[in-house]
Scaffold this active site. Structure first.
Site, PDB file in Angstrom:
ATOM      1  N   ASP A 170      30.478  49.876  24.432  1.00  0.00           N
ATOM      2  CA  ASP A 170      31.577  49.065  24.956  1.00  0.00           C
ATOM      3  C   ASP A 170      32.057  48.002  23.981  1.00  0.00           C
ATOM      4  O   ASP A 170      33.226  47.630  23.997  1.00  0.00           O
ATOM      5  CB  ASP A 170      31.172  48.414  26.283  1.00  0.00           C
ATOM      6  CG  ASP A 170      31.249  49.387  27.447  1.00  0.00           C
ATOM      7  OD1 ASP A 170      31.894  50.433  27.286  1.00  0.00           O
ATOM      8  OD2 ASP A 170      30.666  49.098  28.509  1.00  0.00           O
ATOM      9  N   ARG A 207      37.614  50.564  29.653  1.00  0.00           N
ATOM     10  CA  ARG A 207      37.535  49.447  28.706  1.00  0.00           C
ATOM     11  C   ARG A 207      38.857  49.155  27.988  1.00  0.00           C
ATOM     12  O   ARG A 207      39.258  47.989  27.895  1.00  0.00           O
ATOM     13  CB  ARG A 207      36.407  49.688  27.693  1.00  0.00           C
ATOM     14  CG  ARG A 207      35.016  49.682  28.314  1.00  0.00           C
ATOM     15  CD  ARG A 207      34.756  48.374  29.044  1.00  0.00           C
ATOM     16  NE  ARG A 207      33.409  48.303  29.583  1.00  0.00           N
ATOM     17  CZ  ARG A 207      33.115  48.249  30.864  1.00  0.00           C
ATOM     18  NH1 ARG A 207      34.084  48.290  31.766  1.00  0.00           N
ATOM     19  NH2 ARG A 207      31.862  48.138  31.270  1.00  0.00           N
ATOM     20  N   ASP A 262      25.223  39.584  32.204  1.00  0.00           N
ATOM     21  CA  ASP A 262      25.625  39.217  30.845  1.00  0.00           C
ATOM     22  C   ASP A 262      26.715  38.160  30.833  1.00  0.00           C
ATOM     23  O   ASP A 262      26.573  37.103  30.213  1.00  0.00           O
ATOM     24  CB  ASP A 262      26.116  40.462  30.085  1.00  0.00           C
ATOM     25  CG  ASP A 262      25.014  41.483  29.866  1.00  0.00           C
ATOM     26  OD1 ASP A 262      23.853  41.077  29.750  1.00  0.00           O
ATOM     27  OD2 ASP A 262      25.323  42.684  29.803  1.00  0.00           O
ATOM     28  N   SER A 283      21.087  48.411  34.896  1.00  0.00           N
ATOM     29  CA  SER A 283      22.374  48.080  34.287  1.00  0.00           C
ATOM     30  C   SER A 283      23.399  49.042  34.873  1.00  0.00           C
ATOM     31  O   SER A 283      23.274  50.261  34.727  1.00  0.00           O
ATOM     32  CB  SER A 283      22.303  48.244  32.767  1.00  0.00           C
ATOM     33  OG  SER A 283      23.570  47.997  32.185  1.00  0.00           O
TER      34      SER A 283
END
Length: 404
Positions: A127, A98, A18, A179
């Site tokens: 996220d 995060r 990404d 992923s």
């Protein structure tokens, strides 16, 4: 957001699929803006190799690699572990990483005078919320760019096509395109064959598990460990004093070798959908278990039960990206109070994915062998009669009323 005003963007950069294609995409769609890549090192190890070269070749003007390991462990992992916070069996490995990364991202954006912050989270995931709520907490007026909510790319296959067309180097291919999210606490796997809930994960397939092995492949004899805690914080492993970070890293090795901490769940995402994931959390699973065992002898009944109830709320706050909120801070203050006497030692026996209690000791233990024994003691068993009469009085009165 006026795109014409975006001249410099700070990008949360992992070097994965990404964020790798986002660099050229930003330059194409935001006036050839300067892109400053920022990678937060929270223990993803080999994923940081050659990252600067890759970022610069892809179009970034510079790369920050921030060592956040100690901050992540001391200020996010340990407070969550002390709270006993678990979200639907998930030990929150991505969730509490995060806000740690996003806070550091804001620091760089302010330092660099950035016009916007960009992240590579999808519009389907959790996220995006975790990053953006943290950004709002520390830079409330900072514009946020989320390409997955703007571009025409609709799948990881199309991302790979975009990368190939723009000569973006990738470590993945179409056959190994899980992923994944990795840090010192855990590794998650999503996508591909796991999207069908009828498929059994390929635990024994070489290369699938990275932090450990399948319980089927674990040794045929148990491994004993002893963990020591002071006020709920791990301080020693097998008699050796260590930092909490080093204890987690060592437990990852030991737990991984014994097939500990592998779960396969379908969880309820914040955005409303259900999603399947396989998580590896070997060290964290052991730490949670040992801490829970110690609390059993150190906490009184009502404190333990209230803490268990509030742990669900704590876990939801962490999962939902609400780390920097008054409620999470208040719950952490409550947890810290409960941990004042959670000090002692726990022995566990690890065997083929199992964790078996093998002893617990604390100078603050509320367990009294003299009182609880089946042998002779000073406990007056006749006291129970009056207690039961009073405790059962409401039930008796209710029955008498209904009997009339």
């Amino acid at each position: 957001m006026n795109k014409e005003n975006i001249k410099k963007v700070v990008l949360a950069y992992s070097g994965g699929l990404d964020t790798s294609i986002i660099i050229p995409w930003l330059k194409e769609n935001y006036n050839n803006c300067e892109v400053i890549a920022v990678s937060g090192n929270v223990g993803q190890a080999d994923e940081l190799e050659c990252l600067e070269d890759k970022a610069l070749k892809t179009g970034a003007s510079k790369l920050y690699v921030l060592d956040l390991n100690d901050d992540y462990v001391d200020n996010y992992i340990i407070p969550t572990m002390k709270a006993g916070a678990v979200y639907e069996e998930y030990l929150l490995g991505t969730s509490h990483a995060r806000p740690c990364i996003a806070k550091a991202l804001v620091d760089v954006a302010i330092k660099e005078g950035a016009d916007a912050i960009c992240h590579g989270c999808t519009g389907k995931g959790n996220d995006q919320v975790r990053f953006e709520l943290t950004i709002k907490a520390f830079a409330p007026n900072m514009p946020i760019i989320a390409p997955w909510r703007e571009w025409d790319i609709k799948s990881r296959e199309e991302e790979i096509e975009y990368a190939e067309a723009h000569n973006v180097p990738l470590k993945i291919n179409r056959e190994t395109n899980y992923s994944k999210d990795k840090n010192l606490w855990h590794l998650s796997h999503e996508g591909m064959d796991l999207e069908d809930t009828g498929n059994e994960p390929q635990y024994e397939k070489e290369g699938f598990l990275e932090m450990g092995i399948s319980p089927l492949q674990a040794p045929d004899k148990p491994t004993y460990i002893e963990l020591e805690f002071e006020q709920g914080i791990p301080t020693a492993l097998n008699g050796e004093k260590m930092s909490a970070k080093n204890i987690i890293l060592k437990l990852n090795e030991i737990g991984g070798a014994n097939g500990i901490g592998i779960i396969d769940i379908v969880e309820n995402r914040l955005v409303g959908m259900k999603c399947r994931g396989v998580y590896e959390t070997p060290g964290g699973t052991i730490l949670y278990k040992a801490h829970s065992v110690l609390e059993q002898i150190c906490l009184d009944k009502y404190t333990m039960h209230e803490k268990q109830r509030l742990s669900v709320t704590f876990a939801e706050l962490v999962y939902n990206g609400q780390w920097f909120t008054p409620l999470r801070e208040a719950l952490s203050a409550f947890v810290d109070k409960t941990q004042e006497k959670v000090t002692g030692k726990v022995r566990l026996k690890l065997y083929k994915g199992n964790m078996i209690n093998a002893g617990v000791w604390s100078p603050y233990s509320l367990y009294s062998e003299e009182i609880a024994t089946f042998g002779e003691s000073d406990y007056n068993q006749q006291d129970a009669e009056g207690f039961i009469q009073l405790f059962g009085l409401p039930i008796k009165v209710q029955a008498m009323v209904e009997g009339k």
